[in-house]
Design an enzyme around this catalytic site. Structure first.
Site, PDB file in Angstrom:
ATOM      1  N   GLU A  90       0.647  -1.112   0.084  1.00  0.00           N
ATOM      2  CA  GLU A  90      -0.409  -0.053  -0.022  1.00  0.00           C
ATOM      3  C   GLU A  90       0.755   1.506   0.094  1.00  0.00           C
ATOM      4  OE1 GLU A  90      -0.139  -2.340   2.252  1.00  0.00           O
ATOM      5  OE2 GLU A  90       0.013  -1.506   3.952  1.00  0.00           O
ATOM      6  N   ASN A  91       2.579   1.356   0.159  1.00  0.00           N
ATOM      7  CA  ASN A  91       2.555   2.302   0.259  1.00  0.00           C
ATOM      8  C   ASN A  91       3.212   2.866  -1.574  1.00  0.00           C
ATOM      9  OD1 ASN A  91       4.173  -0.253   0.190  1.00  0.00           O
ATOM     10  ND2 ASN A  91       6.354   1.099   0.167  1.00  0.00           N
TER      11      ASN A  91
END
Lengths: 219, 234, 234, 219
Positions: free
Chosen positions: A47-48
């Site tokens: 999710e980064n």
């Protein structure tokens, strides 16, 4: 006998389907990547801002600008894409990730999950967990069935502050695989050598048991 | 005629106008893609009572952690703030205010701030402590909460390459929150590894158009690794 | 094992499942960047009562105009619908429903649809006919209206290059509404000029990550110019 | 004598400042690009997704994939960027464009503008105009002071459906330059040879006139 962390991950890996985009949380969920069935392909979302996460780098590949959501150095596979945090959570919130696997402190019979905060302990933050449980099409929670004192983590009502409401429908613990529906846990499989009675004794929430509960199979 | 040349050559110029009590948005995820030199300069300046909007808060001796140590930060708006003992001390003693925000909501709040959208609905956080005091509304029988956007007096951005007009390209996952931060600062300052000739970046490969950027400073970076993980055979 | 190979080789496969009455989002601005072959195929299929979400509606004999002519479109959600005589006739006779939406609001409604945001506030249109029946709310003493997001049963996208996993790159201003359209379709179909080897697109230069894409078809394009304008000496 | 379209554009060009990002509407606003003062640089934004719009192409440069918001074929200057419609309007709505120049049917003394719809005529749509008037920091409206029947377009209250409310504060017409503030038009400059009386007679809305109204200057 209860499952090891690796065995839990192996059982979760059976939930993967060919062509799935999958987000794996920190801890046991990360191990799932090691057990993807040989005959399917999945793509891992971090999710980064990375879709198509690969294995840890060699010394030669090591790059401080290539990390995953656990802040570990990683690589990207062929076909990967890299994007901003806003785009990453547009994918997650918009329901484009097929499966999310994450840990929890507690889950209850209404599909609520508590995973980020124990009052009295330092609050470190929810990171992306609230977005993931609100956005994923499909969520598998991995955890031990009970804590080290034997207290169940599968509850009638979560006691800790919630990460999300009415969003969990599958749990893989060290003792069992369960669905959540219609306000109850439904026992689907038990760990090899674990009795239905033991699972009953470790489950506080309402538990529905069919006549025949098979043992999990590992290939 | 300055035209569109936004390059400055000193950190003093880069952060000119930053004052006590301001709100500063910073790009970065953990220690990856953080504006190292701008943070170090704020430490030197001694600016205090700052509100920082940043996904994380660095570690004890690197990233925003160095501003915490000097008690220059009054409030953090973040999604995850572990890995920092001084943070824990200040938070528990009440010296530091913390507003925990889900990571995707934080990213979208900053994007919305830059895009002139004052608020949006999201299902993230409904029914949790995050929803306290927020409006709830149903769409298609699902409950959503209203989240307001974030803008900053300053935005601090770390990019890989910039041309002089402020067009930016980020490097790998050092992109993270930087593109949104770039859009949401009244003054957006970008620290880059390389300044390239205007015209050398392909128009469709630019991640952040120069219209969002006010000042550019070239720097070099330590790029400290937070969790070194290597393939098994290494 | 199909894995992530999303390439289809016939328009029949590309549009399989499209049915009367569905909502279809289409990329394109004027005649630039429109999915020409997919539109032509819908004409052949004869699908009717469609709602089209598209900034414009083509011209009489090109773009969505060809579906209008066959009365396959029940409703248009667009920002600008000039340049089309048949459109005018159907609109004035009440055969065609039209929902005019400001261009930026339209772009943001589609983006929000893809991003799981059911609604957002914008100042655009406050106090105008666009605001009728919409909630109004003040933020910082300014009035904003609540706009709901748009999703489609299908999205039709035109891109320049795709790899087999659906990672997309657009060419120049043919990008326009295509990236948002790609995110907001239950089934997203992309028509491309070129299919490249997976791995040949640089991860940070991909405009649309493959996760949004379901089907890819290679095609060639007429690329009709709507307003040819040349430098004076030409 | 009233200004030509080119002269209106020349006068608007004097509002440009070095380093401005500018969006020019269709018609007279487009002509402004021809009169950018030599000693400054501006960058033109076209709302279909182009920042750094250049001149029309030569036959060799002609490319159907390179158009502006008026659907004309164009080029991009060095330093241009190309992006999606959502990003383009994020810039506009977010107030990042320094100046927008656009035409109108009517403007009133409260800064309201009507520019996209004449009831009874076919409604073609507002395109990006509503976003531009809601988002720009600074807006200059260009239009003729009155219609061909001599009816003023500077009104007490717009009679046509609005494009935006309370958003216009500068107008350049064929007769005058005016500000709008505190519920009135303020006459700043008059076209060469045009009397204050003529401007008064062509302005229906409240008009504030200072003792000395200079003629416009063209370099």
């Amino acid at each position: 006998m209860s499952l090891s962390r690796e065995q839990i991950a192996m059982r979760v890996a059976q939930e993967l389907k060919d062509g799935y985009y999958v987000n794996l949380g920190i801890g046991i969920p990360t191990l799932v990547a090691n057990y993807v069935p040989k005959n399917i392909e999945v793509m891992l979302q971090s999710e980064n801002g990375l879709l198509g996460m690969g294995p840890y780098p060699t010394r030669e590949q090591l790059d401080p600008d290539m990390i995953n959501a656990g802040k570990e150095t990683v690589t990207a596979i062929s076909g990967a894409s890299i994007f901003s945090s806003a785009e990453s959570f547009a994918m997650i919130r918009g329901g484009h990730v097929d499966l999310t696997v994450l840990g929890a402190f507690e889950v209850d019979q209404n599909g609520n999950i508590a995973s980020y905060m124990i009052p009295g302990k330092l609050v470190k933050g929810m990171g992306g967990a609230m977005d993931l449980v609100a956005g994923a099409q499909n969520i598998v929670v991995t955890m031990t069935h009970a804590d080290k004192h034997g207290k169940s983590k599968l509850l009638a009502n979560c006691s800790l502050p919630l990460t999300g409401v009415d969003c969990i429908n599958k749990i893989v613990t060290d003792l069992a695989v369960l669905d959540i529906k219609n306000g109850a846990f439904h026992l689907l499989e038990r760990a090899p050598g674990v009795s239905v009675n033991e699972i009953v004794s470790r489950t506080e929430g309402k538990l529905v048991i069919s006549d025949n509960v098979p043992e999990m199979k590992f290939v | 005629m300055a035209g569109f040349n936004k390059v400055v050559t000193s950190y003093a110029d880069a952060l000119s106008g930053l004052k006590d009590g301001m709100t500063v948005i910073s790009g970065g995820f953990g220690l990856c893609g953080i504006p190292e030199g701008l943070i170090a300069r704020i430490k030197e300046m001694g600016t205090t009572s700052l509100t920082f909007v940043s996904n994380n808060c660095g570690v004890d001796d690197f990233g925003l952690g160095i501003l915490l140590k000097e008690k220059q930060i009054r409030k953090m708006i973040s999604s995850y703030v572990g890995e920092n003992a001084e943070f824990e001390r200040q938070y528990l003693s009440g010296e530091l205010e913390v507003e925990l925000t889900p990571q995707g909501t934080l990213a979208e709040k900053i994007r919305a701030g830059g895009a002139g959208i004052p608020a949006f609905y999201t299902a993230t956080g409904y029914g949790t402590p995050v929803a306290e005091g927020k409006e709830v509304k149903q769409f298609n029988k699902r409950n959503y909460i209203l989240e307001e956007s974030i803008t900053g007096d300053f935005s601090l951005v770390r990019a890989w390459k910039a041309d002089k007009t402020g067009n930016l390209v980020y490097r790998d996952t050092a992109m993270n929150f930087n593109p949104m931060a770039a859009t949401a600062g009244r003054i957006t300052v970008v620290e880059v590894e390389e300044i390239v000739e205007t015209g050398s970046l392909k128009p469709t490969e630019i991640h952040t158009p120069g219209i969002y950027v006010d000042r550019i400073i070239r720097s070099s970076f330590e790029k400290r690794i937070e969790r070194l993980t290597l393939a098994d055979n290494n």
